[in-house]
Write a protein that holds these residues in place. Sequence first.
Motif, PDB file in Angstrom:
ATOM      1  N   VAL A 141       0.837  -1.208   0.000  1.00 52.32           N
ATOM      2  CA  VAL A 141       0.000   0.000   0.000  1.00 52.32           C
ATOM      3  C   VAL A 141       0.871   1.257   0.000  1.00 52.32           C
ATOM      4  CG1 VAL A 141      -1.663   1.367   1.325  1.00 52.32           C
ATOM      5  CG2 VAL A 141      -1.995  -1.099   1.075  1.00 52.32           C
ATOM      6  N   VAL A 142       1.887   1.278   0.853  1.00 56.12           N
ATOM      7  CA  VAL A 142       2.771   2.454   0.943  1.00 56.12           C
ATOM      8  C   VAL A 142       3.537   2.654  -0.360  1.00 56.12           C
ATOM      9  CG1 VAL A 142       4.790   3.423   2.097  1.00 56.12           C
ATOM     10  CG2 VAL A 142       2.973   2.365   3.446  1.00 56.12           C
ATOM     11  N   SER A 143       4.024   1.573  -0.937  1.00 57.80           N
ATOM     12  CA  SER A 143       4.742   1.701  -2.209  1.00 57.80           C
ATOM     13  C   SER A 143       3.809   2.203  -3.298  1.00 57.80           C
ATOM     14  CB  SER A 143       5.353   0.359  -2.617  1.00 57.80           C
ATOM     15  OG  SER A 143       4.363  -0.588  -2.975  1.00 57.80           O
ATOM     16  N   GLY A 144       2.545   1.761  -3.265  1.00 57.14           N
ATOM     17  CA  GLY A 144       1.566   2.245  -4.234  1.00 57.14           C
ATOM     18  C   GLY A 144       1.270   3.718  -4.052  1.00 57.14           C
ATOM     19  N   LEU A 145       1.138   4.162  -2.794  1.00 56.81           N
ATOM     20  CA  LEU A 145       0.893   5.579  -2.515  1.00 56.81           C
ATOM     21  C   LEU A 145       2.042   6.437  -3.039  1.00 56.81           C
ATOM     22  CD1 LEU A 145      -0.604   7.003   0.749  1.00 56.81           C
ATOM     23  CD2 LEU A 145       1.259   8.180  -0.415  1.00 56.81           C
ATOM     24  N   ALA A 146       3.272   6.016  -2.747  1.00 54.56           N
ATOM     25  CA  ALA A 146       4.447   6.760  -3.218  1.00 54.56           C
ATOM     26  C   ALA A 146       4.505   6.776  -4.740  1.00 54.56           C
ATOM     27  CB  ALA A 146       5.719   6.140  -2.639  1.00 54.56           C
ATOM     28  N   THR A 155       7.105   0.211  -6.552  1.00 56.33           N
ATOM     29  CA  THR A 155       6.199  -0.933  -6.558  1.00 56.33           C
ATOM     30  C   THR A 155       6.881  -2.208  -7.046  1.00 56.33           C
ATOM     31  OG1 THR A 155       5.384  -0.095  -8.691  1.00 56.33           O
ATOM     32  CG2 THR A 155       4.081   0.412  -6.737  1.00 56.33           C
ATOM     33  N   LEU A 156       7.734  -2.094  -8.052  1.00 56.18           N
ATOM     34  CA  LEU A 156       8.457  -3.279  -8.521  1.00 56.18           C
ATOM     35  C   LEU A 156       9.364  -3.829  -7.425  1.00 56.18           C
ATOM     36  CD1 LEU A 156       9.402  -2.241 -12.172  1.00 56.18           C
ATOM     37  CD2 LEU A 156       7.890  -4.119 -11.493  1.00 56.18           C
ATOM     38  N   SER A 157      10.017  -2.926  -6.700  1.00 52.77           N
ATOM     39  CA  SER A 157      10.888  -3.366  -5.603  1.00 52.77           C
ATOM     40  C   SER A 157      10.082  -4.066  -4.511  1.00 52.77           C
ATOM     41  CB  SER A 157      11.635  -2.172  -5.015  1.00 52.77           C
ATOM     42  OG  SER A 157      12.488  -1.582  -5.970  1.00 52.77           O
ATOM     43  N   ALA A 158       8.900  -3.503  -4.176  1.00 55.52           N
ATOM     44  CA  ALA A 158       8.058  -4.106  -3.144  1.00 55.52           C
ATOM     45  C   ALA A 158       7.612  -5.507  -3.545  1.00 55.52           C
ATOM     46  CB  ALA A 158       6.849  -3.216  -2.872  1.00 55.52           C
ATOM     47  N   LEU A 159       7.217  -5.660  -4.798  1.00 55.65           N
ATOM     48  CA  LEU A 159       6.760  -6.974  -5.270  1.00 55.65           C
ATOM     49  C   LEU A 159       7.902  -7.989  -5.252  1.00 55.65           C
ATOM     50  CD1 LEU A 159       4.546  -5.751  -8.238  1.00 55.65           C
ATOM     51  CD2 LEU A 159       3.721  -6.990  -6.232  1.00 55.65           C
ATOM     52  N   GLY A 167       4.583  -7.699 -14.754  1.00 55.75           N
ATOM     53  CA  GLY A 167       3.196  -7.798 -15.208  1.00 55.75           C
ATOM     54  C   GLY A 167       2.209  -7.344 -14.154  1.00 55.75           C
ATOM     55  N   THR A 168       2.429  -7.745 -12.899  1.00 56.51           N
ATOM     56  CA  THR A 168       1.527  -7.377 -11.801  1.00 56.51           C
ATOM     57  C   THR A 168       1.491  -5.866 -11.596  1.00 56.51           C
ATOM     58  OG1 THR A 168       1.988  -9.491 -10.708  1.00 56.51           O
ATOM     59  CG2 THR A 168       1.088  -7.718  -9.335  1.00 56.51           C
ATOM     60  N   ASN A 169       2.618  -5.216 -11.783  1.00 60.74           N
ATOM     61  CA  ASN A 169       2.713  -3.774 -11.600  1.00 60.74           C
ATOM     62  C   ASN A 169       1.798  -3.004 -12.541  1.00 60.74           C
ATOM     63  OD1 ASN A 169       4.025  -1.485 -10.313  1.00 60.74           O
ATOM     64  ND2 ASN A 169       5.028  -1.127 -12.277  1.00 60.74           N
ATOM     65  N   ARG A 170       1.440  -3.616 -13.679  1.00 59.48           N
ATOM     66  CA  ARG A 170       0.614  -2.915 -14.672  1.00 59.48           C
ATOM     67  C   ARG A 170      -0.815  -2.692 -14.196  1.00 59.48           C
ATOM     68  NH1 ARG A 170       4.020  -2.545 -19.159  1.00 59.48           N
ATOM     69  NH2 ARG A 170       5.998  -3.401 -18.452  1.00 59.48           N
ATOM     70  N   ARG A 193      -0.547 -14.020 -20.879  1.00 56.59           N
ATOM     71  CA  ARG A 193       0.625 -14.881 -20.654  1.00 56.59           C
ATOM     72  C   ARG A 193       0.658 -15.462 -19.241  1.00 56.59           C
ATOM     73  NH1 ARG A 193       4.366 -17.068 -23.176  1.00 56.59           N
ATOM     74  NH2 ARG A 193       6.091 -16.093 -22.056  1.00 56.59           N
ATOM     75  N   GLY A 194      -0.335 -15.116 -18.397  1.00 54.96           N
ATOM     76  CA  GLY A 194      -0.370 -15.632 -17.034  1.00 54.96           C
ATOM     77  C   GLY A 194       0.688 -15.038 -16.139  1.00 54.96           C
ATOM     78  N   GLN A 195       1.066 -13.770 -16.395  1.00 59.54           N
ATOM     79  CA  GLN A 195       2.144 -13.136 -15.641  1.00 59.54           C
ATOM     80  C   GLN A 195       1.638 -11.986 -14.770  1.00 59.54           C
ATOM     81  OE1 GLN A 195       4.576 -12.395 -19.203  1.00 59.54           O
ATOM     82  NE2 GLN A 195       6.092 -13.833 -18.445  1.00 59.54           N
ATOM     83  N   VAL A 196       0.389 -12.107 -14.289  1.00 56.47           N
ATOM     84  CA  VAL A 196      -0.192 -11.079 -13.411  1.00 56.47           C
ATOM     85  C   VAL A 196      -0.742 -11.749 -12.155  1.00 56.47           C
ATOM     86  CG1 VAL A 196      -1.968  -9.310 -13.152  1.00 56.47           C
ATOM     87  CG2 VAL A 196      -0.810  -9.585 -15.351  1.00 56.47           C
ATOM     88  N   LEU A 197      -0.324 -11.250 -10.980  1.00 55.24           N
ATOM     89  CA  LEU A 197      -0.893 -11.684  -9.703  1.00 55.24           C
ATOM     90  C   LEU A 197      -1.875 -10.590  -9.276  1.00 55.24           C
ATOM     91  CD1 LEU A 197       2.346 -12.968  -7.917  1.00 55.24           C
ATOM     92  CD2 LEU A 197       0.590 -14.324  -9.075  1.00 55.24           C
ATOM     93  N   TRP A 198      -3.150 -10.893  -9.344  1.00 56.23           N
ATOM     94  CA  TRP A 198      -4.167  -9.846  -9.203  1.00 56.23           C
ATOM     95  C   TRP A 198      -4.294  -9.312  -7.785  1.00 56.23           C
ATOM     96  CZ3 TRP A 198      -5.874  -7.528 -13.379  1.00 56.23           C
ATOM     97  CH2 TRP A 198      -5.778  -8.200 -14.593  1.00 56.23           C
ATOM     98  N   ILE A 199      -4.164 -10.153  -6.783  1.00 53.21           N
ATOM     99  CA  ILE A 199      -4.355  -9.673  -5.405  1.00 53.21           C
ATOM    100  C   ILE A 199      -3.279  -8.653  -5.002  1.00 53.21           C
ATOM    101  CG2 ILE A 199      -4.400 -10.340  -2.969  1.00 53.21           C
ATOM    102  CD1 ILE A 199      -5.803 -12.924  -3.809  1.00 53.21           C
ATOM    103  N   PRO A 200      -1.979  -8.966  -5.160  1.00 50.58           N
ATOM    104  CA  PRO A 200      -0.974  -7.935  -4.860  1.00 50.58           C
ATOM    105  C   PRO A 200      -1.144  -6.695  -5.734  1.00 50.58           C
ATOM    106  CG  PRO A 200       0.074 -10.080  -5.040  1.00 50.58           C
ATOM    107  CD  PRO A 200      -1.332 -10.245  -5.516  1.00 50.58           C
ATOM    108  N   GLY A 201      -1.514  -6.902  -6.995  1.00 52.66           N
ATOM    109  CA  GLY A 201      -1.712  -5.766  -7.894  1.00 52.66           C
ATOM    110  C   GLY A 201      -2.817  -4.847  -7.431  1.00 52.66           C
ATOM    111  N   LEU A 202      -3.917  -5.410  -6.943  1.00 50.98           N
ATOM    112  CA  LEU A 202      -5.043  -4.596  -6.476  1.00 50.98           C
ATOM    113  C   LEU A 202      -4.733  -3.919  -5.139  1.00 50.98           C
ATOM    114  CD1 LEU A 202      -8.007  -6.947  -7.481  1.00 50.98           C
ATOM    115  CD2 LEU A 202      -7.373  -4.756  -8.534  1.00 50.98           C
ATOM    116  N   ILE A 203      -3.929  -4.575  -4.306  1.00 51.97           N
ATOM    117  CA  ILE A 203      -3.529  -3.944  -3.031  1.00 51.97           C
ATOM    118  C   ILE A 203      -2.676  -2.706  -3.322  1.00 51.97           C
ATOM    119  CG2 ILE A 203      -2.140  -4.230  -0.947  1.00 51.97           C
ATOM    120  CD1 ILE A 203      -2.989  -7.207  -0.962  1.00 51.97           C
TER     121      ILE A 203
END
Length: 254
Positions: free
Chosen positions: A14-19, A34-38, A50-53, A202-212
Amino acid sequence: MEYELTFWTVIMLVVSGLAAGFVNTLAGGGGLFTLSALMLMGIPADIANGTNRVSVAAQSIEGVRGFHRHNVLDKSAIRPILLPTLSGSLIGSVVASWMPVGLLKPLLLGSMIAMAMVLLLKPAVMAPTADELPKKLGESPGGWLALFGAGLYGGFVQGGVGFLLLFALVGVLRYNLLAGNALKLVCTGVFGAVALTVFAIRGQVLWIPGLIITAGTLVGVRLSVGFAVKANADTLRIVLLLAVIGACIAAFFR
């Protein structure tokens, strides 16, 4: 793939997303947060990319809505600038889904260092005068190529693409920083959605972390738009310079 969501990892996302939302709206480079957090959660770079998108597409839409409410968005320029950025993004995202993200690190670092030097040594390049009219894209081959290159890079890795877009929109096409940031978010929103689609297929997205991350990002965007419309041009240039320098340092040690 397996990953662990705990109270602290959720807070980190959440904090990385806010920043990221705040920085991306004013300048760029927020994807480095966000990439670093993931990846700190143990998520591989290609899946993190992919998740970052998810958050990129959401923050861009919210930012465009915010600037539009403040009558900053030049709607007549949207269609012309989307052709080169969308074309580049599609190519970049397809290539990215098959190739290592690290291949573009030297390009990103070099581009950001060049922008930092321009801001320090020739600030007028990124500071159109009040009576200077933006160039039409059809009359600026350099602007077309710059936007295509930004789209190509953005489709590939996203992190830091805001700097390349601002160089094209402000440095080449001569929009002021406020209008340039609004149009930048249109570009990132569109090619972010294209890239998200490719990565999802391509199956390269994790939706839960992405939505958080997205939840934090939307708060950051709203704060950033409010700041941007009240700040003067000199303040926005200082924020851009600090963001570029910070992103250079982060990319170098990453």
